[in-house]
Motif scaffolding. Structure first.
Motif, mmCIF file in Angstrom:
data_model
loop_
_atom_site.group_PDB
_atom_site.id
_atom_site.type_symbol
_atom_site.label_atom_id
_atom_site.label_comp_id
_atom_site.label_asym_id
_atom_site.label_seq_id
_atom_site.Cartn_x
_atom_site.Cartn_y
_atom_site.Cartn_z
ATOM 1 N N TRP A 59 -56.711 19.213 -20.143
ATOM 2 C CA TRP A 59 -55.511 18.413 -20.361
ATOM 3 C C TRP A 59 -54.837 18.144 -19.028
ATOM 4 O O TRP A 59 -54.820 18.985 -18.140
ATOM 5 C CB TRP A 59 -54.558 19.049 -21.373
ATOM 6 C CG TRP A 59 -54.044 20.420 -21.050
ATOM 7 C CD1 TRP A 59 -54.689 21.604 -21.239
ATOM 8 C CD2 TRP A 59 -52.770 20.756 -20.488
ATOM 9 N NE1 TRP A 59 -53.898 22.648 -20.832
ATOM 10 C CE2 TRP A 59 -52.713 22.166 -20.379
ATOM 11 C CE3 TRP A 59 -51.668 20.008 -20.081
ATOM 12 C CZ2 TRP A 59 -51.605 22.834 -19.867
ATOM 13 C CZ3 TRP A 59 -50.563 20.677 -19.572
ATOM 14 C CH2 TRP A 59 -50.535 22.070 -19.476
ATOM 15 N N VAL A 60 -54.355 16.932 -18.883
ATOM 16 C CA VAL A 60 -53.674 16.504 -17.670
ATOM 17 C C VAL A 60 -52.186 16.505 -17.965
ATOM 18 O O VAL A 60 -51.733 15.843 -18.910
ATOM 19 C CB VAL A 60 -54.146 15.099 -17.236
ATOM 20 C CG1 VAL A 60 -53.410 14.657 -15.977
ATOM 21 C CG2 VAL A 60 -55.652 15.088 -17.019
ATOM 22 N N LYS A 61 -51.447 17.262 -17.176
ATOM 23 C CA LYS A 61 -50.004 17.389 -17.392
ATOM 24 C C LYS A 61 -49.361 16.005 -17.341
ATOM 25 O O LYS A 61 -49.483 15.285 -16.362
ATOM 26 C CB LYS A 61 -49.396 18.306 -16.332
ATOM 27 C CG LYS A 61 -47.935 18.617 -16.561
ATOM 28 C CD LYS A 61 -47.741 19.468 -17.775
ATOM 29 C CE LYS A 61 -46.305 19.919 -17.880
ATOM 30 N NZ LYS A 61 -46.028 20.558 -19.131
ATOM 31 N N GLY A 62 -48.716 15.650 -18.440
ATOM 32 C CA GLY A 62 -48.001 14.380 -18.521
ATOM 33 C C GLY A 62 -48.676 13.326 -19.365
ATOM 34 O O GLY A 62 -48.031 12.365 -19.766
ATOM 35 N N ASP A 63 -49.961 13.473 -19.645
ATOM 36 C CA ASP A 63 -50.654 12.435 -20.418
ATOM 37 C C ASP A 63 -50.037 12.219 -21.798
ATOM 38 O O ASP A 63 -49.966 11.086 -22.269
ATOM 39 C CB ASP A 63 -52.143 12.741 -20.558
ATOM 40 C CG ASP A 63 -52.967 12.232 -19.387
ATOM 41 O OD1 ASP A 63 -52.385 11.629 -18.446
ATOM 42 O OD2 ASP A 63 -54.192 12.439 -19.400
ATOM 43 N N THR A 64 -49.608 13.280 -22.449
ATOM 44 C CA THR A 64 -49.001 13.115 -23.770
ATOM 45 C C THR A 64 -47.482 13.236 -23.720
ATOM 46 O O THR A 64 -46.793 12.574 -24.489
ATOM 47 C CB THR A 64 -49.565 14.129 -24.786
ATOM 48 O OG1 THR A 64 -49.372 15.442 -24.288
ATOM 49 C CG2 THR A 64 -51.040 13.889 -25.037
ATOM 50 N N SER A 65 -46.951 14.049 -22.811
ATOM 51 C CA SER A 65 -45.506 14.298 -22.767
ATOM 52 C C SER A 65 -44.746 13.317 -21.874
ATOM 53 O O SER A 65 -43.545 13.145 -22.034
ATOM 54 C CB SER A 65 -45.234 15.711 -22.241
ATOM 55 O OG SER A 65 -45.632 15.815 -20.881
ATOM 56 N N GLY A 82 -54.908 14.041 -7.778
ATOM 57 C CA GLY A 82 -53.497 14.159 -7.440
ATOM 58 C C GLY A 82 -52.613 14.468 -8.636
ATOM 59 O O GLY A 82 -51.391 14.422 -8.539
ATOM 60 N N ARG A 83 -53.229 14.780 -9.770
ATOM 61 C CA ARG A 83 -52.504 15.180 -10.974
ATOM 62 C C ARG A 83 -53.057 16.507 -11.465
ATOM 63 O O ARG A 83 -54.263 16.724 -11.433
ATOM 64 C CB ARG A 83 -52.643 14.118 -12.056
ATOM 65 C CG ARG A 83 -51.973 12.815 -11.623
ATOM 66 C CD ARG A 83 -51.800 11.813 -12.709
ATOM 67 N NE ARG A 83 -51.241 12.351 -13.931
ATOM 68 C CZ ARG A 83 -51.547 11.845 -15.130
ATOM 69 N NH1 ARG A 83 -52.378 10.831 -15.241
ATOM 70 N NH2 ARG A 83 -50.998 12.354 -16.210
ATOM 71 N N CYS A 84 -52.178 17.397 -11.931
ATOM 72 C CA CYS A 84 -52.625 18.708 -12.394
ATOM 73 C C CYS A 84 -53.429 18.588 -13.678
ATOM 74 O O CYS A 84 -52.970 18.011 -14.658
ATOM 75 C CB CYS A 84 -51.436 19.632 -12.621
ATOM 76 S SG CYS A 84 -50.799 20.318 -11.096
ATOM 77 N N THR A 85 -54.617 19.150 -13.627
ATOM 78 C CA THR A 85 -55.497 19.227 -14.787
ATOM 79 C C THR A 85 -55.725 20.692 -15.092
ATOM 80 O O THR A 85 -56.021 21.475 -14.194
ATOM 81 C CB THR A 85 -56.843 18.532 -14.513
ATOM 82 O OG1 THR A 85 -56.596 17.168 -14.164
ATOM 83 C CG2 THR A 85 -57.743 18.593 -15.735
ATOM 84 N N TYR A 86 -55.579 21.059 -16.336
ATOM 85 C CA TYR A 86 -55.723 22.439 -16.763
ATOM 86 C C TYR A 86 -56.795 22.534 -17.850
ATOM 87 O O TYR A 86 -57.169 21.540 -18.466
ATOM 88 C CB TYR A 86 -54.400 22.968 -17.331
ATOM 89 C CG TYR A 86 -53.271 22.952 -16.339
ATOM 90 C CD1 TYR A 86 -53.126 23.982 -15.409
ATOM 91 C CD2 TYR A 86 -52.339 21.920 -16.315
ATOM 92 C CE1 TYR A 86 -52.076 23.980 -14.492
ATOM 93 C CE2 TYR A 86 -51.292 21.913 -15.404
ATOM 94 C CZ TYR A 86 -51.173 22.939 -14.499
ATOM 95 O OH TYR A 86 -50.142 22.940 -13.592
ATOM 96 N N TRP A 87 -57.259 23.760 -18.100
ATOM 97 C CA TRP A 87 -58.164 24.037 -19.211
ATOM 98 C C TRP A 87 -57.338 24.720 -20.294
ATOM 99 O O TRP A 87 -56.692 25.743 -20.062
ATOM 100 C CB TRP A 87 -59.314 24.942 -18.777
ATOM 101 C CG TRP A 87 -60.182 25.352 -19.918
ATOM 102 C CD1 TRP A 87 -60.201 26.576 -20.532
ATOM 103 C CD2 TRP A 87 -61.132 24.542 -20.612
ATOM 104 N NE1 TRP A 87 -61.113 26.568 -21.557
ATOM 105 C CE2 TRP A 87 -61.698 25.337 -21.634
ATOM 106 C CE3 TRP A 87 -61.561 23.222 -20.470
ATOM 107 C CZ2 TRP A 87 -62.667 24.861 -22.496
ATOM 108 C CZ3 TRP A 87 -62.532 22.739 -21.327
ATOM 109 C CH2 TRP A 87 -63.076 23.549 -22.327
ATOM 110 N N ARG A 123 -60.743 18.216 -10.532
ATOM 111 C CA ARG A 123 -59.947 17.053 -10.955
ATOM 112 C C ARG A 123 -58.561 17.077 -10.324
ATOM 113 O O ARG A 123 -58.042 16.032 -9.920
ATOM 114 C CB ARG A 123 -59.840 17.015 -12.480
ATOM 115 C CG ARG A 123 -61.156 16.733 -13.169
ATOM 116 C CD ARG A 123 -60.993 16.726 -14.673
ATOM 117 N NE ARG A 123 -62.267 16.667 -15.360
ATOM 118 C CZ ARG A 123 -62.408 16.516 -16.675
ATOM 119 N NH1 ARG A 123 -61.340 16.413 -17.449
ATOM 120 N NH2 ARG A 123 -63.613 16.485 -17.216
ATOM 121 N N THR A 124 -57.957 18.259 -10.238
ATOM 122 C CA THR A 124 -56.644 18.390 -9.613
ATOM 123 C C THR A 124 -56.705 17.991 -8.140
ATOM 124 O O THR A 124 -55.847 17.263 -7.644
ATOM 125 C CB THR A 124 -56.122 19.833 -9.769
ATOM 126 O OG1 THR A 124 -55.988 20.115 -11.169
ATOM 127 C CG2 THR A 124 -54.794 20.040 -9.075
#
Length: 133
Positions: A72-78, A59-64, A54-55
């Motif tokens: 979770w995709v960095k920035g989706d909630t924050s 083009g967006r960082c996705t982590y487990w 996904r990363t």
């Protein structure tokens, strides 16, 4: 083609890339996020094959998330996004370096980086041979 990771999560990661990875027993790789233009180390997260896929493709960082057991995709909630500039595998194929353009804080505490609050050693001359002057 979707393949299964060691944790039985489906992944679209290129099989040639997946075959090179040396994962932890739980199927994860540490992923270091670094600001692309300054070199500032921002945070460490965890990726499995699908998070890496996904990363690489969005083009967006996705982590487990190890605690929530979900992606979770960095920035989706924050709103503090990590826009991917490059992704590199280290020489042992067991760590990923993701150079990003960080928008806002990288740390969940609201700090720019996760590595500025508890500095254990700073500007030390440990192990530096004396200069011959």
């Amino acid at each position: 083609m979707v393949r299964m990771t060691s944790q039985s999560r489906p992944s679209g990661l290129d099989p040639e890339i997946a075959a090179r990875l040396k994962r932890s027993p739980d199927g994860l790789l540490p992923a270091i996020a670094q600001q692309y233009d300054t070199g500032e180390v921002l945070m460490l997260g965890w990726m499995d094959d699908e998070a890496l896929h996904r990363t690489l493709t969005t083009g967006r960082c996705t982590y487990w998330s190890r605690s929530r057991r979900e992606y979770w995709v960095k920035g989706d909630t924050s709103g503090h996004f990590q826009w991917v500039k490059s992704v590199a595998l280290d020489c042992d194929a067991d760590t990923v370096l993701v150079k990003v353009d960080q928008i806002g804080a990288a740390c969940h505490t609201g700090a720019r980086t996760c590595f500025d609050a508890d500095v254990l050693l700073k500007d030390a001359d440990i192990g530096v041979p004396p200069s011959d002057q």
